[in-house]
Design a protein around this motif. Structure first.
Motif, PDB file in Angstrom:
ATOM      1  N   MET B  95       0.817  -1.203   0.000  1.00 28.31           N
ATOM      2  CA  MET B  95       0.000   0.000   0.000  1.00 28.31           C
ATOM      3  C   MET B  95       0.853   1.257   0.000  1.00 28.31           C
ATOM      4  SD  MET B  95      -2.625  -1.772   2.490  1.00 28.31           S
ATOM      5  CE  MET B  95      -3.483  -0.363   3.115  1.00 28.31           C
ATOM      6  N   TYR B 100       0.811   4.615   7.669  1.00 27.15           N
ATOM      7  CA  TYR B 100      -0.560   4.258   8.003  1.00 27.15           C
ATOM      8  C   TYR B 100      -0.846   2.772   7.793  1.00 27.15           C
ATOM      9  CZ  TYR B 100      -1.013   9.269   7.804  1.00 27.15           C
ATOM     10  OH  TYR B 100      -0.839  10.607   8.012  1.00 27.15           O
ATOM     11  N   SER B 101      -0.053   2.122   6.928  1.00 29.73           N
ATOM     12  CA  SER B 101      -0.428   0.751   6.591  1.00 29.73           C
ATOM     13  C   SER B 101       0.276  -0.291   7.463  1.00 29.73           C
ATOM     14  CB  SER B 101      -0.165   0.482   5.107  1.00 29.73           C
ATOM     15  OG  SER B 101       1.149   0.843   4.770  1.00 29.73           O
ATOM     16  N   LEU B 102       1.186   0.156   8.335  1.00 27.78           N
ATOM     17  CA  LEU B 102       1.730  -0.781   9.317  1.00 27.78           C
ATOM     18  C   LEU B 102       1.046  -0.492  10.650  1.00 27.78           C
ATOM     19  CD1 LEU B 102       5.518  -0.613   8.391  1.00 27.78           C
ATOM     20  CD2 LEU B 102       3.991  -2.557   8.070  1.00 27.78           C
ATOM     21  N   ASN B 103       0.774  -1.547  11.395  1.00 28.56           N
ATOM     22  CA  ASN B 103       0.120  -1.382  12.687  1.00 28.56           C
ATOM     23  C   ASN B 103       1.056  -0.641  13.642  1.00 28.56           C
ATOM     24  OD1 ASN B 103      -1.038  -1.637  15.185  1.00 28.56           O
ATOM     25  ND2 ASN B 103      -1.616  -3.781  14.931  1.00 28.56           N
ATOM     26  N   PRO B 104       0.639   0.549  14.108  1.00 30.76           N
ATOM     27  CA  PRO B 104       1.573   1.391  14.870  1.00 30.76           C
ATOM     28  C   PRO B 104       1.991   0.814  16.218  1.00 30.76           C
ATOM     29  CG  PRO B 104      -0.623   2.359  14.834  1.00 30.76           C
ATOM     30  CD  PRO B 104      -0.626   1.237  13.854  1.00 30.76           C
ATOM     31  N   VAL B 105       1.209  -0.106  16.784  1.00 29.61           N
ATOM     32  CA  VAL B 105       1.574  -0.582  18.118  1.00 29.61           C
ATOM     33  C   VAL B 105       2.210  -1.967  18.106  1.00 29.61           C
ATOM     34  CG1 VAL B 105      -0.173   0.831  19.251  1.00 29.61           C
ATOM     35  CG2 VAL B 105      -0.698  -1.521  18.637  1.00 29.61           C
ATOM     36  N   ARG B 107       5.518  -4.447  16.727  1.00 34.16           N
ATOM     37  CA  ARG B 107       6.866  -4.386  16.162  1.00 34.16           C
ATOM     38  C   ARG B 107       6.847  -4.938  14.739  1.00 34.16           C
ATOM     39  NH1 ARG B 107      10.366  -3.483  20.561  1.00 34.16           N
ATOM     40  NH2 ARG B 107       9.290  -3.931  22.508  1.00 34.16           N
ATOM     41  N   GLN B 111       4.898  -8.273  12.949  1.00 36.57           N
ATOM     42  CA  GLN B 111       3.896  -8.166  11.896  1.00 36.57           C
ATOM     43  C   GLN B 111       4.211  -9.090  10.720  1.00 36.57           C
ATOM     44  OE1 GLN B 111       2.266  -4.254  11.031  1.00 36.57           O
ATOM     45  NE2 GLN B 111       3.324  -3.379  12.778  1.00 36.57           N
ATOM     46  N   ILE B 112       5.499  -9.330  10.490  1.00 38.20           N
ATOM     47  CA  ILE B 112       5.873 -10.257   9.413  1.00 38.20           C
ATOM     48  C   ILE B 112       5.622 -11.690   9.858  1.00 38.20           C
ATOM     49  CG2 ILE B 112       7.754 -11.026   7.920  1.00 38.20           C
ATOM     50  CD1 ILE B 112       9.033  -8.280   8.293  1.00 38.20           C
ATOM     51  N   TYR B 150       9.536  -0.461  16.138  1.00 35.69           N
ATOM     52  CA  TYR B 150       8.150  -0.120  15.828  1.00 35.69           C
ATOM     53  C   TYR B 150       8.116   0.687  14.528  1.00 35.69           C
ATOM     54  CZ  TYR B 150       6.604  -1.642  20.406  1.00 35.69           C
ATOM     55  OH  TYR B 150       6.297  -2.398  21.487  1.00 35.69           O
ATOM     56  N   HIS B 152       7.005   3.505  13.681  1.00 39.33           N
ATOM     57  CA  HIS B 152       7.315   4.937  13.704  1.00 39.33           C
ATOM     58  C   HIS B 152       8.817   5.177  13.890  1.00 39.33           C
ATOM     59  CE1 HIS B 152       7.288   4.140  18.025  1.00 39.33           C
ATOM     60  NE2 HIS B 152       8.052   5.199  18.132  1.00 39.33           N
ATOM     61  N   MET B 163       7.109  -3.331   4.664  1.00 41.29           N
ATOM     62  CA  MET B 163       5.779  -3.648   4.143  1.00 41.29           C
ATOM     63  C   MET B 163       5.897  -4.686   3.017  1.00 41.29           C
ATOM     64  SD  MET B 163       2.559  -2.526   4.215  1.00 41.29           S
ATOM     65  CE  MET B 163       1.135  -2.929   3.233  1.00 41.29           C
ATOM     66  N   MET B 166       6.691  -8.000   4.460  1.00 36.78           N
ATOM     67  CA  MET B 166       5.523  -8.585   5.113  1.00 36.78           C
ATOM     68  C   MET B 166       4.577  -9.207   4.081  1.00 36.78           C
ATOM     69  SD  MET B 166       3.062  -6.548   7.710  1.00 36.78           S
ATOM     70  CE  MET B 166       1.898  -5.695   6.684  1.00 36.78           C
TER      71      MET B 166
ATOM     72  N   ALA C   2      11.077   9.273  12.664  1.00 34.26           N
ATOM     73  CA  ALA C   2      11.406   8.695  11.370  1.00 34.26           C
ATOM     74  C   ALA C   2      11.949   9.755  10.440  1.00 34.26           C
ATOM     75  CB  ALA C   2      10.156   8.072  10.767  1.00 34.26           C
ATOM     76  N   GLU C 253      -5.822   2.332   7.526  1.00 34.63           N
ATOM     77  CA  GLU C 253      -5.196   1.565   6.457  1.00 34.63           C
ATOM     78  C   GLU C 253      -4.519   0.291   6.957  1.00 34.63           C
ATOM     79  OE1 GLU C 253      -6.551   2.616   3.485  1.00 34.63           O
ATOM     80  OE2 GLU C 253      -4.550   2.467   2.619  1.00 34.63           O
ATOM     81  N   TYR C 254      -4.010   0.305   8.194  1.00 34.99           N
ATOM     82  CA  TYR C 254      -3.302  -0.895   8.646  1.00 34.99           C
ATOM     83  C   TYR C 254      -4.251  -2.088   8.788  1.00 34.99           C
ATOM     84  CZ  TYR C 254      -4.920  -0.166  13.452  1.00 34.99           C
ATOM     85  OH  TYR C 254      -5.692  -0.019  14.555  1.00 34.99           O
ATOM     86  N   ALA C 257      -4.310  -3.524   5.388  1.00 31.42           N
ATOM     87  CA  ALA C 257      -3.065  -4.268   5.194  1.00 31.42           C
ATOM     88  C   ALA C 257      -3.119  -5.621   5.902  1.00 31.42           C
ATOM     89  CB  ALA C 257      -1.881  -3.453   5.706  1.00 31.42           C
ATOM     90  N   LYS C 261      -2.801  -9.361   4.102  1.00 36.13           N
ATOM     91  CA  LYS C 261      -1.865 -10.460   4.330  1.00 36.13           C
ATOM     92  C   LYS C 261      -2.588 -11.712   4.811  1.00 36.13           C
ATOM     93  CE  LYS C 261      -0.165  -8.887   8.855  1.00 36.13           C
ATOM     94  NZ  LYS C 261       0.964  -8.337   9.597  1.00 36.13           N
ATOM     95  N   ASN C 276      -5.033  -1.184  19.361  1.00 34.12           N
ATOM     96  CA  ASN C 276      -4.850   0.247  19.118  1.00 34.12           C
ATOM     97  C   ASN C 276      -5.898   1.077  19.854  1.00 34.12           C
ATOM     98  OD1 ASN C 276      -2.712   1.178  16.958  1.00 34.12           O
ATOM     99  ND2 ASN C 276      -3.397  -0.851  16.365  1.00 34.12           N
ATOM    100  N   PRO C 351       3.531   2.984  21.733  1.00 36.45           N
ATOM    101  CA  PRO C 351       4.985   3.057  21.518  1.00 36.45           C
ATOM    102  C   PRO C 351       5.414   4.379  20.901  1.00 36.45           C
ATOM    103  CG  PRO C 351       3.961   1.509  19.991  1.00 36.45           C
ATOM    104  CD  PRO C 351       2.915   1.891  20.988  1.00 36.45           C
ATOM    105  N   ARG C 352       4.488   5.060  20.205  1.00 45.04           N
ATOM    106  CA  ARG C 352       4.861   6.307  19.556  1.00 45.04           C
ATOM    107  C   ARG C 352       5.198   7.405  20.553  1.00 45.04           C
ATOM    108  NH1 ARG C 352      -0.237   5.999  15.840  1.00 45.04           N
ATOM    109  NH2 ARG C 352      -0.799   4.883  17.715  1.00 45.04           N
TER     110      ARG C 352
END
Lengths: 304, 277, 356
Positions: B95, B100-105, B107, B111-112, B150, B152, B163, B166, C2, C253-254, C257, C261, C276, C351-352
């Protein structure tokens, strides 16, 4: 602001408004059409309008006096003479409920008149000024926000003495901070807009900018929040009344009526039940109205 | 041999207060183990086409097609659970913005690993080993460290590689890359595209590369579909961009500034209602 | 953060992280201190500035002239207001909340005695609210517009509209007086008064610790109604907020995603989206817990539950100002503590916000 000009509305009112008044009128029309498509919001609005009418016309509508009753008519069950029965002093419960609309409406409107402008002022000034003014004002706001509202209101009334005015003051003191937060957030979002910069370039004073150009834009979210808070204010006021700290006898107040009916709850349950239903209906009305206003005015925000 | 992906008269519609809104109309193409580009402005329906193939459109979307087949499997008839089994395992999607397309919380490594576990029963150690290998395959120099970060905490380019790792860890046969470089710094765009390109070539996958950048797509793909307002207006062989006929395509080609001569005024894209039949 | 130089981060991040943590700590302490000071300023104002004669408010109108005079000097009423406030803050900091007129004991001792009852009730209420509210909110968001969504809407609307003390009275009438399903007001039947000695003051826990099953059953039947009631209000709030947080997360979006997968929907909802949504949800749960502690003044009055709320209302009725203000300070401090705790939890869950 993304509420104006959904394509459907833009089509139906294709011409450009010719004057400020016309534009405003059209916007109200749009708001109304979006608000009135929500049936529950209309129910809420009718409840509130009915409450206002009842409060105004209480003397005409109430079949009996709210404060004097006959001792021979104590604790009568509901009948054709007394639709909701009578209380321990022989007073007609329906009449007391009708008159009880007055203190309820009074508390709500006074708290609104006291708390909303304070919050609006603090929030817009903090947001527009920025810097240390913002830091100090918001710290104070956060301090007030972290207070337990009900307990503090209790302590206030305990010191000031019971009574409906004191209850109003106590509730107002603890209810302005959320409004300041909202007003500040809205101010921050418009502060750096080009149109504010344009007014500033034309030489408008900060006071004028805040009063004329920032505050009006905060009103929509503020009105939504205030309406949603009304129910909470009514419940707090009723709680104070229930604890004997609100309106004093013989004045008819719904919370105090529940407290006095409590002693007879086992055998004459209607004495306590009726005022609770009244509180429930009015709070529900404000909640439904608030939800409807939020959806119409402020489609982004979910309730906090 | 059946083609990898067959799309015939695909349309995607959304119900709204004023009836159905068409996002994609009558899109048709066939894809083998090759690279196909889809190009168009935002709102042209290119992303919706990709998501419809993946089965990732929101539930209210209405998908219709004369034919929508993946390796001979009729996607329109397939049960939701069968389509889920296809996703990740046989078809995957990269994507636009890793922010935005990886889950922020969670690692990155986790996720992989999770993507692996969704498809096959393997031990945790084996999953970690494969995930690290995959991170290496997308040219991440220090996979061990990135595994524990993570989203971010990594740059956009690194996030997009993660991504890709993954999505490709289960060795799918089809990859839909939806604007995979639009959110990245110009300097890393080519690197990320090269990673995709290498993996697609090595594994003999089919690739659908969705982008708004016609020249970029043309340099990576064999064929290019140009979409406008939900329709394919022109299909081009990417070696022959100069043969483009459609005024919209010409507009897209023309809007790129050139260093060697001044352009005043800058051309604007022309849009005409009659292009939609 | 980042950026293209992310590769350089390990070299830089350790001292930066330590400084960030120190900053967070300083910020936390300043916030705690100013907020507590604000609370004390408020109670000081209520206790010393508003009453015409603060001494009378503290010792009651039946006290002798000597007592009045001694208290006047003890309270420092002959000194400037700001100095009086200093004395007040110093005394409260030492746990000195004054004597209660009603019980003629130090207010702090009284509070320690009654607080476990309040804590027990609020804890069970919150547990009910979380255990039912979170799943309901999640399911309402997943099947938007469905049956559970409607249910959450109605439950929420009523929860925001019903006076809790009134519902409590009706519940007592129905389930205790008419149906006899539960025990009535109070924490435990009088019969147990001599056989059951509390340990921690949390009766349900004490009965378990002592292995006293008949007392335990009795305690639970006393607890059932008030904690279910508090649980309902907590549930109304928590389920509504969970729903709105989940709707927000599920549109991200996640989530697409995660579907791309091939994760099963169950995993996406409960592990990705809820994990989240949990970040802001923790704040909501802490606030609702604080709200139940505060709301105890009304519930405890209805159920004659001998906790802090009932203590304060009794003190109110008897113009026992030290007890009222002491209770206010304690509930206020807990309230503030929970507020700040939720802020800290927010930081550890997301974590952010952890490394910046």
């Amino acid at each position: 602001m993304n509420e104006h000009a959904t394509p459907a509305l833009a089509n139906s009112t294709a011409q450009v408004p010719r004057s400020r008044g016309q534009a405003r009128l059209r916007r109200y029309k749009e708001l109304w059409s979006s608000f009135s498509s929500n049936r529950l919001a209309l129910v809420g609005l009718s409840i509130i309008l009915a409450l206002i009418a009842i409060a105004l016309l209480a003397d005409l509508i109430a079949p009996y006096s709210p404060t004097t009753g006959g001792l021979g008519q104590r604790l009568l069950p509901p009948s054709t003479a007394h639709w909701l029965g009578t209380d321990d002093q022989g007073r007609d419960i329906l009449s007391r409920l009708i008159h009880g609309a007055r203190p309820t409406l009074m508390v709500v409107s006074l708290v609104m008149i006291l708390a909303a402008p304070v919050g609006l002022l603090v929030g817009t000034v903090a947001g527009y000024a920025g810097g240390w003014v913002d830091a100090v004002l918001m710290r104070i706001t956060d301090i007030f926000l972290a207070f337990p509202k009900l307990i503090l209101a209790l302590a206030f009334v305990a010191a000031l003495g019971p009574g409906i005015q004191n209850a109003v003051i106590a509730i107002a003191i603890t209810s302005w901070p959320p409004y300041a937060r909202i007003a500040r957030a809205e101010t921050l979002s418009v502060r750096d807009c080009d149109y504010v910069a344009a007014v500033r370039l034309m030489g408008a004073s900060p006071l004028r900018i805040v009063l004329r150009h920032v505050m009006p834009l905060c009103l929509a979210s503020l009105i939504v929040r205030v309406t949603l808070d009304m129910a909470g204010i009514i419940l707090t006021a009723a709680g104070l009344g229930f604890l004997g700290l609100g309106a004093q006898p013989p004045m008819a107040e719904w919370g105090a009526m529940i407290a006095s009916g409590r002693r007879f709850i086992l055998d004459q349950w209607w004495v306590a039940a009726a005022p609770g239903v009244a509180i429930l209906i009015v709070s529900l009305g404000f909640n439904l109205l608030g939800d409807g206003l939020r959806d119409a005015l402020d489609p982004r925000g979910e309730r906090e | 041999m059946t083609p990898l992906l067959e799309v015939q008269n695909l349309s995607v519609r959304y119900p709204s207060r004023r009836g159905l809104i068409t996002a994609v109309r009558d899109v048709s193409f066939t894809l083998g183990r090759e690279r196909l580009g889809i190009v168009g402005e935002s709102g042209s329906g290119k992303s919706q086409t990709g998501r419809a193939i993946m089965g990732l459109t929101p539930p209210q979307a209405r998908i219709e097609a004369k034919r929508l087949r993946f390796d001979g499997i009729d996607l329109l008839q397939a049960a939701a659970s069968d389509r889920r089994k296809l996703r990740g395992a046989r078809m995957a999607m990269v994507m636009q913005d890793p922010k935005y397309s990886l889950n922020p919380v969670a690692r990155i490594g986790q996720q992989i690993v999770e993507a692996l576990h969704a498809q096959r029963r393997i031990s945790r150690a084996e999953a970690k080993r494969r995930a690290l290998g995959m991170l290496e395959a997308v040219s991440i120099r220090d996979p061990q460290r990135v595994f524990d970060l993570y989203p971010h905490e990594v740059s956009g380019g690194m996030g997009q590689r993660a991504m890709i790792a993954m999505m490709l860890v289960n060795q799918p046969e089809l990859l839909i890359a939806d604007e995979p470089t639009s959110a990245l710094d110009v300097t890393v765009q080519l690197e990320v595209l090269r990673v995709i390109d290498d993996l697609v070539t090595q594994r003999g996958m089919g690739l659908v590369l969705i982008s708004h950048d016609l020249r970029l797509v043309a340099s990576f793909c064999d064929r290019v579909l140009v979409m406008y307002a939900g329709q394919v207006v022109e299909t081009l062989d990417s070696a022959r961009l100069d043969k483009a006929r459609h005024p919209y395509t010409l507009g897209l080609l023309d809007c790129v500034p050139q260093l060697d001569r001044p352009r005043h005024p800058l051309p604007t894209l022309e849009r005409r209602a009659e292009w939609l039949q | 953060m980042a950026g293209p130089n992310a590769v350089l981060q390990p070299a830089l991040s350790r001292p930066r992280r330590a400084r960030g943590r120190l900053f967070a700590l300083v910020r936390f302490v300043v916030m705690l201190a100013t907020t507590l000071l604000g609370l004390l300023a408020m109670t000081f104002f209520i206790g010393r500035v508003i009453p015409v004669d603060p001494v009378l408010a503290v010792v009651g109108d039946r006290a002798s002239a000597q007592v009045v005079e001694r208290t006047r000097i003890e309270m420092g009423l002959d000194r400037p207001l700001i100095e009086q406030f200093g004395i007040y803050v110093a005394r409260v900091a030492q746990g000195e909340l004054g004597q209660s007129v009603l019980t003629s004991r130090p207010v702090l001792d009284d509070i320690f005695r009654v607080f476990p009852a309040t804590l027990e009730l609020a804890t069970y209420g919150t547990l009910i609210g979380v255990l039912f509210g979170v799943p309901l909110g999640v399911m309402a968001a997943v099947r938007r517009g469905g049956l559970i969504d409607q249910l959450v809407r109605v439950v929420g609307l009523l929860g925001y509209s019903i006076p809790i003390f009134w519902l409590g009275l009706l519940a007592l009438l129905l389930f205790y007086a008419k149906l006899g399903w539960v025990s009535g007001p109070g924490r435990i039947d009088v019969v147990f008064e001599y056989t059951f000695t509390p340990l921690t003051g949390i009766y349900s826990l004490d009965a378990l610790l002592r292995g006293d099953w008949s007392a335990f059953a009795n305690i639970v039947s006393h607890l059932a109604l008030p904690s279910a009631l508090l649980g309902y209000f907590s549930l109304a709030y928590i389920s509504r907020m969970t729903r709105s947080f989940m709707l927000h997360e599920l549109s991200q979006e996640y989530i697409v995603a995660a579907r791309a997968k091939g994760l099963p929907e169950r995993t996406i909802i409960w592990r990705h989206a809820l994990r989240n949504a949990a970040v802001p949800l923790v704040t909501v749960i802490a606030l609702s817990y604080a709200g139940l502690l505060e709301g105890s003044v009304l519930t405890e009055t209805v159920f004659s539950w001998p906790g802090l709320g009932l203590y304060i209302t009794n003190a109110l009725a008897n113009a026992d100002m030290n007890a009222v203000l002491g209770g206010t300070v304690v509930i206020g401090a807990i309230f503030i503590g929970l507020n700040l705790l939720s802020d800290l939890l927010y930081r550890t869950l997301d974590p952010r916000t952890r490394r910046r």
